[in-house]
Design a protein around this motif. Structure first.
Motif, PDB file in Angstrom:
ATOM      1  N   ASN A  26     110.279  12.478 -58.804  1.00 46.09           N
ATOM      2  CA  ASN A  26     111.597  12.537 -59.445  1.00 46.09           C
ATOM      3  C   ASN A  26     112.586  13.448 -58.705  1.00 46.09           C
ATOM      4  O   ASN A  26     113.505  14.000 -59.317  1.00 46.09           O
ATOM      5  N   GLY A  27     112.397  13.584 -57.402  1.00 48.61           N
ATOM      6  CA  GLY A  27     113.313  14.418 -56.643  1.00 48.61           C
ATOM      7  C   GLY A  27     113.263  14.106 -55.162  1.00 48.61           C
ATOM      8  O   GLY A  27     112.471  13.271 -54.718  1.00 48.61           O
ATOM      9  N   TRP A  28     114.101  14.783 -54.409  1.00 54.43           N
ATOM     10  CA  TRP A  28     114.095  14.604 -52.962  1.00 54.43           C
ATOM     11  C   TRP A  28     114.867  15.750 -52.308  1.00 54.43           C
ATOM     12  O   TRP A  28     115.552  16.526 -52.978  1.00 54.43           O
ATOM     13  N   LEU A  29     114.744  15.854 -50.999  1.00 53.31           N
ATOM     14  CA  LEU A  29     115.499  16.825 -50.216  1.00 53.31           C
ATOM     15  C   LEU A  29     116.655  16.136 -49.503  1.00 53.31           C
ATOM     16  O   LEU A  29     116.578  14.940 -49.179  1.00 53.31           O
ATOM     17  N   GLY A  30     117.688  16.891 -49.247  1.00 50.30           N
ATOM     18  CA  GLY A  30     118.787  16.409 -48.434  1.00 50.30           C
ATOM     19  C   GLY A  30     118.937  17.297 -47.209  1.00 50.30           C
ATOM     20  O   GLY A  30     118.899  18.530 -47.323  1.00 50.30           O
ATOM     21  N   LEU A  31     119.068  16.689 -46.046  1.00 53.00           N
ATOM     22  CA  LEU A  31     119.282  17.417 -44.809  1.00 53.00           C
ATOM     23  C   LEU A  31     120.556  16.897 -44.143  1.00 53.00           C
ATOM     24  O   LEU A  31     120.825  15.686 -44.166  1.00 53.00           O
ATOM     25  N   GLY A  32     121.333  17.798 -43.559  1.00 51.60           N
ATOM     26  CA  GLY A  32     122.559  17.345 -42.920  1.00 51.60           C
ATOM     27  C   GLY A  32     123.202  18.422 -42.074  1.00 51.60           C
ATOM     28  O   GLY A  32     122.699  19.538 -41.948  1.00 51.60           O
ATOM     29  N   GLY A  33     124.318  18.067 -41.497  1.00 51.14           N
ATOM     30  CA  GLY A  33     125.054  19.006 -40.661  1.00 51.14           C
ATOM     31  C   GLY A  33     126.493  18.565 -40.503  1.00 51.14           C
ATOM     32  O   GLY A  33     126.842  17.403 -40.732  1.00 51.14           O
ATOM     33  N   VAL A  34     127.347  19.517 -40.135  1.00 50.60           N
ATOM     34  CA  VAL A  34     128.760  19.230 -39.937  1.00 50.60           C
ATOM     35  C   VAL A  34     129.303  20.083 -38.801  1.00 50.60           C
ATOM     36  O   VAL A  34     128.892  21.230 -38.616  1.00 50.60           O
ATOM     37  N   ILE A  35     130.205  19.503 -38.019  1.00 46.34           N
ATOM     38  CA  ILE A  35     130.898  20.204 -36.940  1.00 46.34           C
ATOM     39  C   ILE A  35     132.393  20.127 -37.233  1.00 46.34           C
ATOM     40  O   ILE A  35     132.915  19.044 -37.525  1.00 46.34           O
ATOM     41  N   LEU A  36     133.070  21.266 -37.181  1.00 45.99           N
ATOM     42  CA  LEU A  36     134.511  21.320 -37.420  1.00 45.99           C
ATOM     43  C   LEU A  36     135.212  21.986 -36.250  1.00 45.99           C
ATOM     44  O   LEU A  36     134.675  22.909 -35.644  1.00 45.99           O
ATOM     45  N   ARG A  37     136.415  21.498 -35.997  1.00 44.74           N
ATOM     46  CA  ARG A  37     137.253  22.111 -34.958  1.00 44.74           C
ATOM     47  C   ARG A  37     138.693  22.100 -35.442  1.00 44.74           C
ATOM     48  O   ARG A  37     139.204  21.063 -35.881  1.00 44.74           O
ATOM     49  N   ASP A  38     139.340  23.259 -35.360  1.00 40.27           N
ATOM     50  CA  ASP A  38     140.710  23.400 -35.846  1.00 40.27           C
ATOM     51  C   ASP A  38     141.528  24.142 -34.803  1.00 40.27           C
ATOM     52  O   ASP A  38     141.089  25.165 -34.270  1.00 40.27           O
ATOM     53  N   VAL A  39     142.712  23.618 -34.501  1.00 39.28           N
ATOM     54  CA  VAL A  39     143.634  24.266 -33.568  1.00 39.28           C
ATOM     55  C   VAL A  39     144.953  24.490 -34.304  1.00 39.28           C
ATOM     56  O   VAL A  39     145.515  23.560 -34.877  1.00 39.28           O
ATOM     57  N   ALA A  40     145.438  25.744 -34.280  1.00 37.41           N
ATOM     58  CA  ALA A  40     146.618  26.061 -35.077  1.00 37.41           C
ATOM     59  C   ALA A  40     147.518  27.058 -34.368  1.00 37.41           C
ATOM     60  O   ALA A  40     147.047  28.031 -33.784  1.00 37.41           O
ATOM     61  N   GLY A  41     148.809  26.806 -34.427  1.00 35.82           N
ATOM     62  CA  GLY A  41     149.794  27.793 -34.021  1.00 35.82           C
ATOM     63  C   GLY A  41     150.043  27.868 -32.527  1.00 35.82           C
ATOM     64  O   GLY A  41     149.334  27.301 -31.701  1.00 35.82           O
ATOM     65  N   PHE A  87     111.969  12.628 -48.013  1.00 34.27           N
ATOM     66  CA  PHE A  87     110.865  12.839 -48.964  1.00 34.27           C
ATOM     67  C   PHE A  87     111.163  12.229 -50.335  1.00 34.27           C
ATOM     68  O   PHE A  87     110.658  12.705 -51.354  1.00 34.27           O
ATOM     69  N   ARG A  88     111.958  11.170 -50.342  1.00 36.54           N
ATOM     70  CA  ARG A  88     112.303  10.554 -51.629  1.00 36.54           C
ATOM     71  C   ARG A  88     111.079   9.959 -52.314  1.00 36.54           C
ATOM     72  O   ARG A  88     111.002   9.936 -53.553  1.00 36.54           O
ATOM     73  N   ASN A  89     110.115   9.485 -51.545  1.00 42.40           N
ATOM     74  CA  ASN A  89     108.926   8.867 -52.116  1.00 42.40           C
ATOM     75  C   ASN A  89     107.745   9.829 -52.201  1.00 42.40           C
ATOM     76  O   ASN A  89     106.647   9.440 -52.594  1.00 42.40           O
ATOM     77  N   LYS A  90     107.959  11.095 -51.819  1.00 42.11           N
ATOM     78  CA  LYS A  90     106.854  12.053 -51.813  1.00 42.11           C
ATOM     79  C   LYS A  90     107.033  13.178 -52.826  1.00 42.11           C
ATOM     80  O   LYS A  90     106.095  13.905 -53.116  1.00 42.11           O
ATOM     81  N   ILE A  91     108.255  13.352 -53.341  1.00 43.61           N
ATOM     82  CA  ILE A  91     108.515  14.371 -54.354  1.00 43.61           C
ATOM     83  C   ILE A  91     108.791  13.656 -55.667  1.00 43.61           C
ATOM     84  O   ILE A  91     109.685  12.817 -55.757  1.00 43.61           O
ATOM     85  N   THR A 111     124.651  17.798 -49.897  1.00 41.25           N
ATOM     86  CA  THR A 111     123.818  17.349 -48.779  1.00 41.25           C
ATOM     87  C   THR A 111     122.701  16.445 -49.292  1.00 41.25           C
ATOM     88  O   THR A 111     121.845  16.865 -50.062  1.00 41.25           O
ATOM     89  N   GLY A 112     122.712  15.201 -48.874  1.00 42.61           N
ATOM     90  CA  GLY A 112     121.705  14.251 -49.351  1.00 42.61           C
ATOM     91  C   GLY A 112     121.959  13.746 -50.753  1.00 42.61           C
ATOM     92  O   GLY A 112     121.145  13.005 -51.303  1.00 42.61           O
ATOM     93  N   PHE A 113     123.074  14.130 -51.353  1.00 41.14           N
ATOM     94  CA  PHE A 113     123.450  13.625 -52.673  1.00 41.14           C
ATOM     95  C   PHE A 113     124.367  12.434 -52.447  1.00 41.14           C
ATOM     96  O   PHE A 113     125.583  12.566 -52.356  1.00 41.14           O
ATOM     97  N   ILE A 114     123.750  11.241 -52.324  1.00 39.97           N
ATOM     98  CA  ILE A 114     124.468  10.027 -51.944  1.00 39.97           C
ATOM     99  C   ILE A 114     124.121   8.970 -52.994  1.00 39.97           C
ATOM    100  O   ILE A 114     123.106   8.271 -52.880  1.00 39.97           O
ATOM    101  N   PRO A 115     124.921   8.858 -54.050  1.00 39.31           N
ATOM    102  CA  PRO A 115     124.545   8.013 -55.186  1.00 39.31           C
ATOM    103  C   PRO A 115     124.312   6.545 -54.865  1.00 39.31           C
ATOM    104  O   PRO A 115     123.529   5.885 -55.544  1.00 39.31           O
ATOM    105  N   ASP A 116     124.972   6.024 -53.819  1.00 39.48           N
ATOM    106  CA  ASP A 116     124.877   4.592 -53.550  1.00 39.48           C
ATOM    107  C   ASP A 116     124.271   4.271 -52.186  1.00 39.48           C
ATOM    108  O   ASP A 116     124.449   3.175 -51.667  1.00 39.48           O
ATOM    109  N   ALA A 117     123.554   5.232 -51.574  1.00 43.89           N
ATOM    110  CA  ALA A 117     122.947   4.979 -50.262  1.00 43.89           C
ATOM    111  C   ALA A 117     121.878   6.027 -49.986  1.00 43.89           C
ATOM    112  O   ALA A 117     121.618   6.905 -50.816  1.00 43.89           O
ATOM    113  N   ASP A 118     121.265   5.945 -48.788  1.00 43.46           N
ATOM    114  CA  ASP A 118     120.224   6.895 -48.402  1.00 43.46           C
ATOM    115  C   ASP A 118     120.685   7.856 -47.316  1.00 43.46           C
ATOM    116  O   ASP A 118     120.133   8.940 -47.180  1.00 43.46           O
TER     117      ASP A 118
END
Length: 347
Positions: free
Chosen positions: A90-105, A84-88, A46-53
């Motif tokens: 040599n570090g930063w926080l990552g925030l995110g979320g995911v929604i999944l839906r699966d239909v089976a059988g 908080f990339r510019n406030k911590i 989460t928030g570990f995005i080497p080539d973007a923000d």
């Protein structure tokens, strides 16, 4: 005797509901393109995005169309960002979320899951990064018993199952919900602008939530922890080609999965804005997975097809699953067009 028979019907019902698969646990949040489903692979992503923000993405998987009346269909939508990339220092926080839906059988076993993730990322010197994260989610599963057939509904006279025959299988609930918790660690090493190596480990279902439609069942219906480990690298061969070898392993109860292979990015435009993607992966003992894709500016679309190589190929004619992924990376406006330094190789 009646009690033993009822337990037998319950056991058969569970088997029918879960699709008669010995590898049912492996269906838990299952994508061949694990690298394009970062938050379900490891919450430390989460928030570990080497080539973007920030990034947003969607995945779609359709599995076993040729061998099941109602195939497995899995959809996910996710997003995460660095804060908080510019406030911590040599570090930063990552925030995110995911929604999944699966239909089976045949019983329309439907899973809906919503997770919120947070991670902390700390630079270790100038060439490595350590990350830790966790997520907490709400999961719901529901079933339609009217679309299922049970052993005691088999009509010996006709040789078919008859929905008109009463069954002794009684569901205590057709919809259940529970809280689900995951945690993980990541480490990345990037000594120069041509080499990037990353590995991570995560544990899912830390709280071992109970998952059953039968409250009176004598079985332990708690989800076993699921363990996921992965390794990947990005190696810039020249100004035209970047190679990405990677491997993924997961284990839950007695089910396990190993996927390994490599993809490549081919620079079509010189400036890296237009790229051709290709690759080949192998799921141990089960399938070969070719990948093709295209990247234009900050959008990347990829397609994989699971070619079955196991004994199941006799029944499905090697047709396993199709999977699509669409991911967009972006930068904050505060950079005013000057993108920050990428941690991984780029054109």
């Amino acid at each position: 005797m009646l009690r033993e028979m009822r337990q037998g019907w319950l056991l058969m019902a569970v088997i029918v509901i879960m699709g008669c698969s010995a590898k049912v646990q492996a269906q838990d949040l299952h994508f061949s393109q694990f690298f394009n489903s970062p938050l379900t692979t490891n919450p430390a992503n989460t928030g570990f995005i080497p080539d973007a923000d920030y990034r947003i993405g969607a995945n779609y998987r359709n599995q076993w169309v040729s061998v099941m009346e109602v195939p497995y269909k899995t959809i996910s939508v996710f997003g995460d960002a660095q804060v908080f990339r510019n406030k911590i220092e040599n570090g930063w926080l990552g925030l995110g979320g995911v929604i999944l839906r699966d239909v089976a059988g045949s019983g329309n076993l439907t899973s809906t899951k919503v997770y919120g993730s947070i991670a902390y990322h700390q630079m270790l010197g100038y060439a490595s990064l350590l990350s830790a994260g966790f997520n907490v989610g709400w999961a719901n599963k529901r079933i339609d018993p009217t679309r299922l057939k049970f052993p005691d509904q088999f009509n010996q006279a006709t040789g078919f199952f008859d929905a008109g025959i009463p069954t002794s299988v009684v569901f205590d609930a057709t919809s259940i919900s529970y809280v689900d918790i995951q945690a993980g660690l990541n480490y990345a090493y990037f000594p120069n602008d041509k080499v990037y190596v990353n590995g991570g480990f995560s544990v899912h279902h830390l709280n071992k939530p109970k998952e059953t439609f039968f409250t009176s069942s004598d079985f332990d219906n708690r989800l076993d922890p699921r363990y996921i480990g992965f390794l990947n690298a990005s190696l810039k061969v020249n100004d035209q080609v970047i190679v990405n070898p990677m491997a993924y392993y997961t284990n839950q109860s007695k089910a396990s999965e190993l996927v390994a292979g490599a993809s490549f990015n081919y620079n079509l435009s010189g400036d890296g804005e237009t790229q051709l993607l290709g690759g080949l992966f192998y799921r141990s003992g089960e399938s070969i997975i070719p990948l093709v894709g295209f990247q234009w500016k900050n959008f990347r679309m990829s397609f994989t097809y699971d070619v079955t190589t196991s004994s199941l190929s006799t029944y499905n004619n090697n047709r396993g699953a199709i999977e699509f992924s669409l991911v967009r990376h972006g930068f904050y406006d505060e950079y005013n067009g000057n993108q920050r330094q990428s941690l991984c190789p780029k054109f």
